[in-house]
Design an enzyme around this catalytic site. Structure first.
Site, short mmCIF file in Angstrom:
data_model
loop_
_atom_site.label_atom_id
_atom_site.label_comp_id
_atom_site.label_asym_id
_atom_site.label_seq_id
_atom_site.Cartn_x
_atom_site.Cartn_y
_atom_site.Cartn_z
N SER A 1 2.72 13.45 4.49
CA SER A 1 3.13 12.90 5.79
C SER A 1 3.78 13.98 6.65
O SER A 1 4.45 14.89 6.13
CB SER A 1 4.13 11.77 5.59
OG SER A 1 4.77 11.46 6.80
N TYR B 1 11.36 8.48 1.96
CA TYR B 1 9.89 8.53 2.05
C TYR B 1 9.43 9.98 2.20
O TYR B 1 8.51 10.43 1.51
CB TYR B 1 9.46 7.68 3.26
CG TYR B 1 8.02 7.82 3.67
CD1 TYR B 1 7.01 7.19 2.97
CD2 TYR B 1 7.68 8.58 4.80
CE1 TYR B 1 5.69 7.32 3.36
CE2 TYR B 1 6.36 8.70 5.20
CZ TYR B 1 5.36 8.07 4.48
OH TYR B 1 4.06 8.21 4.87
N1 LIG Z 1 -0.06 5.67 9.47
C1 LIG Z 1 0.66 6.78 9.55
O1 LIG Z 1 1.26 7.09 10.60
C2 LIG Z 1 0.76 7.70 8.37
C3 LIG Z 1 1.19 9.02 8.60
C4 LIG Z 1 1.30 9.89 7.53
C5 LIG Z 1 0.99 9.46 6.26
N2 LIG Z 1 0.59 8.19 6.04
C6 LIG Z 1 0.25 7.81 4.66
O2 LIG Z 1 -1.11 7.42 4.63
C7 LIG Z 1 -1.32 6.50 3.58
C8 LIG Z 1 -2.05 5.27 4.12
O3 LIG Z 1 -1.25 4.68 5.12
P1 LIG Z 1 -1.86 3.71 6.23
O4 LIG Z 1 -1.34 4.14 7.52
O5 LIG Z 1 -3.32 3.57 6.04
O6 LIG Z 1 -1.12 2.34 5.82
P2 LIG Z 1 -1.64 0.83 5.88
O7 LIG Z 1 -2.53 0.61 7.04
O8 LIG Z 1 -0.42 0.01 5.73
O9 LIG Z 1 -2.55 0.68 4.56
C9 LIG Z 1 -1.96 0.87 3.30
C10 LIG Z 1 -3.01 0.77 2.22
O10 LIG Z 1 -2.38 1.10 0.97
C11 LIG Z 1 -2.48 -0.01 0.08
N3 LIG Z 1 -1.25 -0.09 -0.70
C12 LIG Z 1 0.03 -0.13 -0.25
N4 LIG Z 1 0.88 -0.17 -1.29
C13 LIG Z 1 0.11 -0.16 -2.41
C14 LIG Z 1 0.38 -0.17 -3.80
N5 LIG Z 1 1.63 -0.22 -4.29
N6 LIG Z 1 -0.66 -0.13 -4.66
C15 LIG Z 1 -1.92 -0.07 -4.19
N7 LIG Z 1 -2.24 -0.08 -2.90
C16 LIG Z 1 -1.25 -0.11 -2.03
C17 LIG Z 1 -2.75 -1.24 0.94
O11 LIG Z 1 -3.44 -2.18 0.15
P3 LIG Z 1 -3.42 -3.77 0.41
O12 LIG Z 1 -3.47 -3.99 1.88
O13 LIG Z 1 -4.63 -4.27 -0.30
O14 LIG Z 1 -2.15 -4.28 -0.18
C18 LIG Z 1 -3.58 -0.64 2.07
O15 LIG Z 1 -4.92 -0.51 1.67
C19 LIG Z 1 0.05 6.21 2.97
O16 LIG Z 1 0.23 7.01 1.81
C20 LIG Z 1 1.01 6.64 4.07
O17 LIG Z 1 2.25 7.01 3.53
C21 LIG Z 1 0.45 7.29 7.07
#
Ligand SMILES: NC(=O)c1ccc[n+]([C@@H]2O[C@H](COP(=O)([O-])OP(=O)(O)OC[C@H]3O[C@@H](n4cnc5c(N)ncnc54)[C@H](OP(=O)(O)O)[C@@H]3O)[C@@H](O)[C@H]2O)c1
Length: 252
Positions: A144, A157
């Site tokens: 991140s 985080y």
């Molecule tokens: N969005 C941002 O701004 C951003 C920036 C930097 C990094 N990230 C990182 O990118 C990754 C994806 O984030 P996103 O933005 O796509 O979030 P998101 O839209 O909330 O999606 C999260 C995904 O992870 C799954 N998930 C969450 N907790 C889980 C667990 N304990 N076990 C298995 N699956 C789990 C969810 O599954 P279900 O829905 O099926 O529960 C969903 O498919 C994360 O690691 C986050 O930290 C995000």
């Protein structure tokens, strides 16, 4: 990339979903995981099949390592029965959730949840799946921008994401003999459900974050899905132990 197979954790929504579609468009078979979003995962599977691709979705809680041996068995079975393969090529450790809590207020339960999901999960899931990854395969860990950019409330985080970024370099060294490349992608702020969807849904937060980004807007899931497909491409085979900052130039 054709005939390759990727496992993407957290493929049911957000960044993982976009990664799955971008890889599928390049001919990569996708095994996606979901935790609660079985219906979303099934929709994604159908979309990939409609593109002419191959896909399977498996339930997985990355914060519960006790389930990893059974998951690895399901993966082995899925590879054999649905893909006609013994091993897969790319592992993307993506699944995760955010936490907004000042370090002075963070509880031990919150600590456990973040560390289990973002550090214990990727390390021990990778360990369990390594016998199923082809020599010459790739592992991509999702970090991140908060490792680089500080904002009150994201300390724990960010610390977990910094740890996985560091682990990536050591994994790259340890897996070099098998020609497995291990890298990190570090997305900036992206409009997804992450953090309750605040970057996407709160226009003040969205505008505030956008003015910290050289390209003048916050990211979309496809900005990261496309980058992941590119990083996993054969042309990027000399990248190893690296962190790719993909943020539109956030606070550079
Ligand atoms: N969005 C941002 O701004 C951003 C920036 C930097 C990094 N990230 C990182 O990118 C990754 C994806 O984030 P996103 O933005 O796509 O979030 P998101 O839209 O909330 O999606 C999260 C995904 O992870 C799954 N998930 C969450 N907790 C889980 C667990 N304990 N076990 C298995 N699956 C789990 C969810 O599954 P279900 O829905 O099926 O529960 C969903 O498919 C994360 O690691 C986050 O930290 C995000």
């Amino acid at each position: 990339m054709t005939n390759k197979i990727a496992i993407i954790t957290g493929a049911s929504r957000g960044l993982g979903r976009s990664m799955a579609l971008h890889l599928a468009k390049r001919g990569v078979g996708v095994i996606g995981t979901y935790r609660s979003g079985a219906a979303e995962a099934e929709t994604l599977r159908q979309e990939i099949e409609a593109l002419g691709g191959k896909s399977a979705m498996i339930a997985l809680d990355v914060s519960a390592s006790a389930g990893f041996p059974a998951f690895a068995e399901t993966v082995a079975d899925t590879l054999r029965t649905q893909f006609g393969r013994e091993r897969f090529d790319y592992l993307v450790n993506n699944a995760g959730h955010g936490l907004h809590a000042l370090l002075t207020d963070t509880t031990e339960a919150q600590f456990d949840s973040i560390i289990d999901t973002h550090l214990r999960g990727p390390i021990f899931l990778t360990q369990k799946l390594l016998p199923l990854i082809e020599d010459g395969g790739r592992i991509l860990n999702v970090s991140s921008g908060f490792v680089r950019v500080t904002m009150a409330g994201y300390g724990l985080y960010a610390a977990a994401k910094a740890a996985i970024q560091t682990m990536t370099k050591f994994m790259a060294v340890e897996l070099g003999a098998r020609q497995i490349r291990v890298n990190t992608i570090s997305p900036g702020a992206i409009e997804t459900d992450f953090g309750g969807g605040v970057v996407r849904d709160d226009e003040h937060v969205n505008a505030f974050v956008a003015q910290t980004i050289a390209l003048g807007r916050v990211g979309q899931a496809d900005d990261i899905g496309g980058a992941v497909a590119a990083i996993l491409s054969d042309e990027m085979g000399w990248a190893n132990g690296a962190t790719f900052d993909v943020s539109g130039g956030q606070a550079v």
